[in-house]
Design a protein around this motif. Structure first.
Motif, short mmCIF file in Angstrom:
data_model
loop_
_atom_site.label_atom_id
_atom_site.label_comp_id
_atom_site.label_asym_id
_atom_site.label_seq_id
_atom_site.Cartn_x
_atom_site.Cartn_y
_atom_site.Cartn_z
N LEU A 1 0.82 -1.21 0.00
CA LEU A 1 0.00 0.00 0.00
C LEU A 1 0.86 1.27 0.00
O LEU A 1 0.50 2.26 -0.61
CB LEU A 1 -0.93 0.01 1.22
N LYS B 1 -1.07 -4.70 -7.09
CA LYS B 1 -2.40 -4.99 -7.62
C LYS B 1 -2.49 -4.70 -9.12
O LYS B 1 -3.41 -5.16 -9.79
CB LYS B 1 -3.47 -4.23 -6.87
N GLN B 2 -1.50 -4.00 -9.64
CA GLN B 2 -1.49 -3.82 -11.09
C GLN B 2 -0.85 -5.03 -11.78
O GLN B 2 -0.78 -5.11 -13.00
CB GLN B 2 -0.70 -2.56 -11.48
N GLY B 3 -0.34 -5.97 -11.00
CA GLY B 3 0.28 -7.16 -11.58
C GLY B 3 1.75 -6.95 -11.89
O GLY B 3 2.37 -7.78 -12.54
N GLU B 4 2.30 -5.81 -11.41
CA GLU B 4 3.72 -5.58 -11.67
C GLU B 4 4.55 -6.23 -10.59
O GLU B 4 4.12 -6.37 -9.45
CB GLU B 4 3.99 -4.06 -11.67
N LEU B 5 5.77 -6.63 -11.00
CA LEU B 5 6.70 -7.25 -10.05
C LEU B 5 7.03 -6.22 -8.97
O LEU B 5 7.43 -5.09 -9.27
CB LEU B 5 7.98 -7.69 -10.77
N PHE B 6 6.83 -6.58 -7.73
CA PHE B 6 7.03 -5.65 -6.65
C PHE B 6 8.25 -6.01 -5.83
O PHE B 6 9.07 -5.18 -5.48
CB PHE B 6 5.78 -5.62 -5.78
N GLU C 1 -10.21 -5.89 -0.44
CA GLU C 1 -9.69 -5.43 -1.73
C GLU C 1 -8.38 -6.14 -2.04
O GLU C 1 -7.55 -6.32 -1.16
CB GLU C 1 -9.46 -3.93 -1.67
#
Lengths: 193, 500
Positions: B63, B91-96, B138
């Motif tokens: 977050l 949550k955008q599906g990007e590698l974090f 969420e």
């Protein structure tokens, strides 16, 4: 669905792999062309803070007001972020405030640089209402502020003064403290990085 | 015998080994496969739990966009050695954030579809666990954990090793148990078999099988076998006693019979002999009476009566002679001497021709080698047979009587002596009644046709039977008759015995 999410979904679905590569090169999370402004990031943070704060029980059921004492761009951004959102049973609302009297119904109070001169009055007012105070004014924590926002490496980070939080009767989740850059006024080591 | 016991004990051992081996193998396979399956299940459950923990602890990092914090959280995954790599995406599906060596991204091949909470992909030893991070209803991101279940392979090898060791140990135990079962089962059976073999080989029913100490079906078997032997023994004893009794009785009866026979023969000889003397006297008196009457010119009627008297006397004398011969044939001691049957035949033929010179009879007598026998008895035999032929050719004007020999048809290679025969072309006989020829006083022709006493052939039969010889006849009515006879093969020994 949040604003950021909408942006991301709209722009990134077909370029995920490219974005990932770009993200790792740029060492940042957002990879689409027009990066979200700092105002947007800060208002999303305000919304996220709300998820990790516990207000005193008497506030249950009330509308959760996010008060903005800053430029109108902040309150516009915040309105977009919280539109239709809810935390627990509390509906979210954004209020633009300028005078200390308006602070009485605020769950969260953001003080922007524009309201720097009224900071002391606003904090005094907030101290009587169990209000989480957030600001990007430097030295905020030393002036009885609770969460201070600042930018490190193009990234918005925050520090927390737990002493001030405790005094207002609020409690913060340790999850939040985990990602804080600095946690003041508490036993050393908690959330320290 | 030893092979039997060997096979029984070996079979017992093999059976034990096979049963215990099969049971162990099945149990080991069942247990280890159950354990491996549940172990795999547990591992995957653990991985899912890890993914959940990582996800829950990364909520704030996601977050507030703090990949470093997330990376710190993910470092905790090193407590699970199976985990190769893990990634966290926002949550955008990007590698974090990522965990693990190399640039491998476990989420490259498989992704959670939108709204899907958890999922496990597994192929062979590699497992990919995906978990959707949900915070306050969420979705804030996804965790992917890739693991290699090397532990399972290690565990399987361990199981195989343990199962192998237990199997070997149990095989050893089975061999030991088989050895004891051999003492309990195979050895008593072998002892029983040995006893049975001895009984059947030596016909010795006095032996007994030894029952095993522990009572079992084998004990029952051995007891039953022993009881059977006892019964056979008792029955054997009773049988031999009965046989001995029977033999004694037969001997006694034979003795009694022989004695009675001897007495009877002595009696009949005496009677015949004693009858002969008065008969001679009667005949002499008849002759004298005829002479005396002839001088006084007796009437022809008296002459006829006296002739008839003398004829009857003569026939009675013949009958008595025959009876004496018959008695002698059975009772007189046998002598062994060289006898020329041809010569005897010539003598008898000359007598017959002299008795009735008017008959035209051709005697054909073969020259035969001498034989060892009793001359007197042979004389009776030949006399009877030739006289018989002479008598039954008397109704023919021309007759032919042969005496000869022929080689026997040897069937079994025995050195039977020559077969002699007397053949005539006289009246013959009904071949169906040939059996009655040699019975005393049995006649095939009426007395008025051919006179006779019916004792001649019976005498011949008895003489030859005494010498272990035999006689048989062939013939047909009016086709002549042939009498064949053979001297006994053992006759010479018997003759010698009886001569001494």
């Amino acid at each position: 669905m949040s604003f950021l999410c909408r942006i991301a979904r709209r722009t990134l679905v077909y370029v995920t792999s490219m974005c990932l590569a770009f993200a790792s090169l740029a060492n940042q999370s957002f990879c689409q062309g027009p990066a979200p402004s700092q105002i947007d990031v800060e208002t999303v943070y305000l919304f996220n803070f709300a998820k990790f704060v516990r207000w005193p029980a008497e506030r249950d059921g009330e509308q959760l007001n996010i008060c903005i004492a800053a430029q109108k761009a902040y309150s516009d951004s915040a309105s977009r972020v919280v539109a239709g959102e809810q935390i627990g049973t509390r509906r979210l609302a954004v209020k633009l405030v300028s005078r200390p009297e308006d602070v009485s119904g605020c769950a969260i109070l953001f003080v922007g640089l524009a309201a720097k001169d009224h900071l002391n009055d606003l904090l005094n007012a907030a101290a009587q209402h169990a209000t989480l105070t957030v600001s990007d004014i430097p030295g905020f924590l030393e002036q009885r502020g609770m969460i201070s926002l600042f930018v490190v490496n193009n990234r918005v980070r925050f520090s927390v003064n737990l002493e001030n939080v405790d005094r207002s009767g609020l409690s913060l989740s340790s999850e939040l403290l985990k990602v804080a850059v600095q946690v003041q006024g508490k036993s050393p080591g908690v959330g320290a990085r | 015998m030893t092979a039997h016991s060997y096979s029984i004990s070996v079979r017992l051992t093999r059976m034990n080994l096979a049963v215990s081996g099969a049971v162990l193998l099945i149990a080991a396979i069942a247990f280890s496969s159950y354990d491996l399956v549940s172990f795999r299940y547990d591992l995957i459950k653990n991985l899912t739990a890890e993914a959940q923990i990582v996800g829950d602890n990364s909520v704030s990092a996601l977050l507030f966009n703090d990949p470093q914090s997330a990376a710190t959280t993910m470092k905790g995954l090193q407590r699970v050695p199976d985990i190769v790599s893990a990634t966290l995406s926002n949550k955008q599906g990007e590698l974090f954030a990522r965990y693990g060596a190399g640039s491998e991204d476990p989420s490259k091949e498989h992704r959670l579809v939108s709204g899907e909470p958890d999922r496990v992909w597994s192929s062979g030893n590699s497992v990919l666990v995906a978990h959707r991070i949900v915070f306050q209803g969420e979705s804030v991101g996804e965790v992917y954990i890739s693991a290699k279940l090397t532990e399972i392979g290690r565990r399987a090898r361990q199981y195989a090793l343990i199962a192998g060791l237990i199997l070997m140990f149990c095989m050893g135990a089975a061999v030991v148990i088989s050895a004891s079962s051999r003492r309990l089962i195979a050895d008593p059976i072998r002892a029983l078999a040995d006893t049975a073999i001895r009984v059947s080989r030596d016909q010795d029913y006095s032996v007994r099988a030894i029952a095993p100490v522990h009572s079992s079906e084998i004990t029952v078997l051995v007891d039953a076998f022993n009881t059977m032997l006892t019964q056979i023994q008792l029955r054997d004893l009773a049988l031999s006693q009965a046989r001995a009794q029977l033999e004694a009785r037969v001997e006694q009866r034979t003795m009694e019979l022989r004695q009675a026979n001897q007495e009877l023969e002595a009696f009949s000889y005496t009677v015949a002999h004693d009858l002969r003397n008065p008969l001679n006297a009667i005949d002499s008196l008849g002759f004298l009476l005829e002479m005396s009457l002839g001088e006084i010119a007796a009437t022809s009627k008296i002459q006829t009566m006296i002739g008839s008297l003398r004829e009857t006397t003569s026939s009675m004398a013949t009958l008595i002679d025959n009876l004496l011969n018959f008695a002698r044939a059975t009772s007189s001691p046998l002598r062994s001497e060289s006898v020329s049957l041809s010569r005897l035949a010539h003598e008898v033929a000359a007598e017959l021709i002299a008795s009735d010179p008017n008959r035209r009879v051709d005697f054909v007598i073969e020259d035969l080698p001498e034989v060892r026998s009793d001359r007197a008895l042979m004389r009776i035999v030949i006399d009877n047979l030739l006289r018989n032929a002479w008598k039954y050719t008397s109704h023919h004007a021309q007759a032919r009587i042969e005496f000869g020999s022929q080689k026997p048809v040897v069937e079994d290679g025995s050195t039977a002596g020559l077969i002699y025969y007397v053949r005539d072309d006289g009246a013959g006989f009904d071949s169906e009644r040939a059996g009655a020829l040699f019975q005393p006083f049995q006649r095939l022709h009426a007395k008025f046709e051919f006179p006779g006493t019916g004792i001649g052939l019976a005498t011949v039969y008895r003489i030859l039977a005494r010498q272990s010889g035999e006689i048989w006849a062939e013939g047909a009515v009016e086709k002549g008759a042939t009498f064949y006879w053979r001297l006994g093969t053992q006759s010479s020994e018997e003759l010698d015995d009886e001569a001494t």
